[in-house]
Design a protein around this motif. Structure first.
Motif, PDB file in Angstrom:
ATOM      1  N   GLN A  79       2.633   0.230   3.978  1.00 42.74           N
ATOM      2  CA  GLN A  79       1.707  -0.342   3.006  1.00 42.74           C
ATOM      3  C   GLN A  79       0.502   0.564   2.784  1.00 42.74           C
ATOM      4  O   GLN A  79      -0.180   0.463   1.766  1.00 42.74           O
ATOM      5  CB  GLN A  79       1.223  -1.716   3.484  1.00 42.74           C
ATOM      6  CG  GLN A  79       2.312  -2.773   3.520  1.00 42.74           C
ATOM      7  CD  GLN A  79       1.748  -4.158   3.763  1.00 42.74           C
ATOM      8  OE1 GLN A  79       0.730  -4.543   3.193  1.00 42.74           O
ATOM      9  NE2 GLN A  79       2.402  -4.919   4.615  1.00 42.74           N
ATOM     10  N   PHE A  80       0.237   1.450   3.756  1.00 41.57           N
ATOM     11  CA  PHE A  80      -0.997   2.237   3.737  1.00 41.57           C
ATOM     12  C   PHE A  80      -0.721   3.630   4.288  1.00 41.57           C
ATOM     13  O   PHE A  80      -0.128   3.772   5.359  1.00 41.57           O
ATOM     14  CB  PHE A  80      -2.049   1.515   4.589  1.00 41.57           C
ATOM     15  CG  PHE A  80      -3.360   2.229   4.733  1.00 41.57           C
ATOM     16  CD1 PHE A  80      -4.033   2.720   3.635  1.00 41.57           C
ATOM     17  CD2 PHE A  80      -3.942   2.381   5.985  1.00 41.57           C
ATOM     18  CE1 PHE A  80      -5.251   3.357   3.777  1.00 41.57           C
ATOM     19  CE2 PHE A  80      -5.159   3.007   6.133  1.00 41.57           C
ATOM     20  CZ  PHE A  80      -5.819   3.497   5.022  1.00 41.57           C
ATOM     21  N   ILE A  81      -1.131   4.679   3.542  1.00 40.58           N
ATOM     22  CA  ILE A  81      -0.961   6.058   4.006  1.00 40.58           C
ATOM     23  C   ILE A  81      -2.299   6.782   3.921  1.00 40.58           C
ATOM     24  O   ILE A  81      -2.973   6.762   2.887  1.00 40.58           O
ATOM     25  CB  ILE A  81       0.079   6.826   3.170  1.00 40.58           C
ATOM     26  CG1 ILE A  81       1.417   6.089   3.148  1.00 40.58           C
ATOM     27  CG2 ILE A  81       0.276   8.227   3.740  1.00 40.58           C
ATOM     28  CD1 ILE A  81       2.469   6.763   2.290  1.00 40.58           C
ATOM     29  N   VAL A  82      -2.679   7.439   5.027  1.00 38.78           N
ATOM     30  CA  VAL A  82      -3.885   8.259   5.068  1.00 38.78           C
ATOM     31  C   VAL A  82      -3.473   9.726   4.993  1.00 38.78           C
ATOM     32  O   VAL A  82      -2.635  10.176   5.775  1.00 38.78           O
ATOM     33  CB  VAL A  82      -4.686   8.021   6.360  1.00 38.78           C
ATOM     34  CG1 VAL A  82      -5.926   8.929   6.391  1.00 38.78           C
ATOM     35  CG2 VAL A  82      -5.093   6.565   6.488  1.00 38.78           C
ATOM     36  N   PHE A  83      -4.058  10.463   4.058  1.00 39.35           N
ATOM     37  CA  PHE A  83      -3.847  11.907   3.953  1.00 39.35           C
ATOM     38  C   PHE A  83      -5.136  12.573   4.421  1.00 39.35           C
ATOM     39  O   PHE A  83      -6.139  12.584   3.709  1.00 39.35           O
ATOM     40  CB  PHE A  83      -3.536  12.312   2.507  1.00 39.35           C
ATOM     41  CG  PHE A  83      -2.260  11.728   1.976  1.00 39.35           C
ATOM     42  CD1 PHE A  83      -1.071  12.433   2.039  1.00 39.35           C
ATOM     43  CD2 PHE A  83      -2.242  10.461   1.400  1.00 39.35           C
ATOM     44  CE1 PHE A  83       0.109  11.888   1.551  1.00 39.35           C
ATOM     45  CE2 PHE A  83      -1.075   9.911   0.902  1.00 39.35           C
ATOM     46  CZ  PHE A  83       0.105  10.627   0.973  1.00 39.35           C
ATOM     47  N   ASP A  84      -5.119  13.129   5.642  1.00 36.20           N
ATOM     48  CA  ASP A  84      -6.331  13.686   6.241  1.00 36.20           C
ATOM     49  C   ASP A  84      -6.387  15.201   6.020  1.00 36.20           C
ATOM     50  O   ASP A  84      -5.748  15.965   6.729  1.00 36.20           O
ATOM     51  CB  ASP A  84      -6.363  13.357   7.739  1.00 36.20           C
ATOM     52  CG  ASP A  84      -7.693  13.736   8.384  1.00 36.20           C
ATOM     53  OD1 ASP A  84      -8.635  14.105   7.649  1.00 36.20           O
ATOM     54  OD2 ASP A  84      -7.790  13.668   9.616  1.00 36.20           O
TER      55      ASP A  84
END
Length: 260
Positions: free
Chosen positions: A169-174
């Motif tokens: 549901q949620f993706i972080v691109f750091d």
């Protein structure tokens, strides 16, 4: 929807003579992330962006505060509950090569979260991985290779495919493109934008570059010394940033890109 309420992270730093002092990496961050929407978080190195990202992705536990996904507070989950919840939030790191196990093929790296979190039969697993490779424009023939045999851009595509593999549901691109050359960087950014349109996930793109933030998202948070100092909805240009720190970041950009 994800609701973050007064999220904080405090580290105890060991100084000379064994003295320990507190360091507040993130201080009472509160914001809401709507479904199917893209966001960007901007700040200098050391501003707390990555610490916040790791807490949102369940890699680090907060010192205080809450992360609500539906009716569950992710910050309070432990053990098996936390492991099972990892299928709902994923992270794509800056250094794609170190994020991939050098002893495993690209296929095995993409398959790992599927096997751990949403196990399927071998035939379905293979079909899913080939579809993911096609989605991120990674040639299928590269799936049998080791990470060092791929270019930086190909490694990052593999990491994105792995993050998508469990339909989070949620993706972080750091800082996911900071180590790539200009041409490949643009290709990966455009890939992420396309995926944002196609997927129903919430995307949070973390960067130190306001130009990249404006390119990637209309909703932008600005972070300084662990505090979110500005939240902008529907950002379209430098003129939308009003906080003094935000203006400082803009003024530090190369002259040809500074808003006049």
């Amino acid at each position: 929807m994800i609701q973050v309420k007064e999220l904080s992270k405090r580290y105890m730093i060991k100084e000379a003579y064994g003295r320990r002092t507190p360091l507040d990496a993130v201080r009472q961050a509160s914001f809401t992330l709507a479904d199917g929407t893209g966001y960007a978080l901007v700040g200098e190195s050391g501003s707390g962006k990555s610490t916040l990202a790791r807490m949102l992705a369940g890699i680090e536990r907060p010192s205080g505060g809450e992360i609500w996904l539906g009716d569950r507070n992710l910050a309070a989950l432990k053990g098996r509950e936390l492991r099972l919840a990892r299928a709902e939030f994923q992270m794509v790191l800056q250094n794609s090569r170190s994020a991939l196990d050098p002893r495993r093929t690209i296929y095995e790296s993409i398959a790992e979260p599927i096997r751990c979190l949403v196990p399927a039969g071998k035939q379905q697993e293979r079909k899913s991985i080939h579809e993911l490779a096609e989605k991120v424009q990674l040639p299928v023939q590269l799936l049998g290779r080791l990470p060092h045999e791929l270019s930086g851009g190909q490694q990052q595509r593999a990491c994105i495919a792995r993050a998508l593999s469990v339909a989070p549901q949620f993706i972080v691109f750091d800082e996911s493109v900071s180590g790539l050359d200009v041409t490949v960087r643009k290709q990966i950014l455009d890939l992420i934008l396309r995926l944002k349109r196609e997927e129903r996930s919430i995307f949070l793109f973390i960067t130190h570059d306001i130009d990249v933030a404006l390119y990637m998202a209309e909703n932008i948070f600005v972070m300084k010394e662990g505090v979110i100092v500005e939240q902008i909805a529907n950002a379209g240009s430098y003129a939308d940033f009003t906080h003094e720190y935000s203006r400082t970041l803009i003024e530090a950009l190369p002259p040809k890109t500074v808003f006049r």
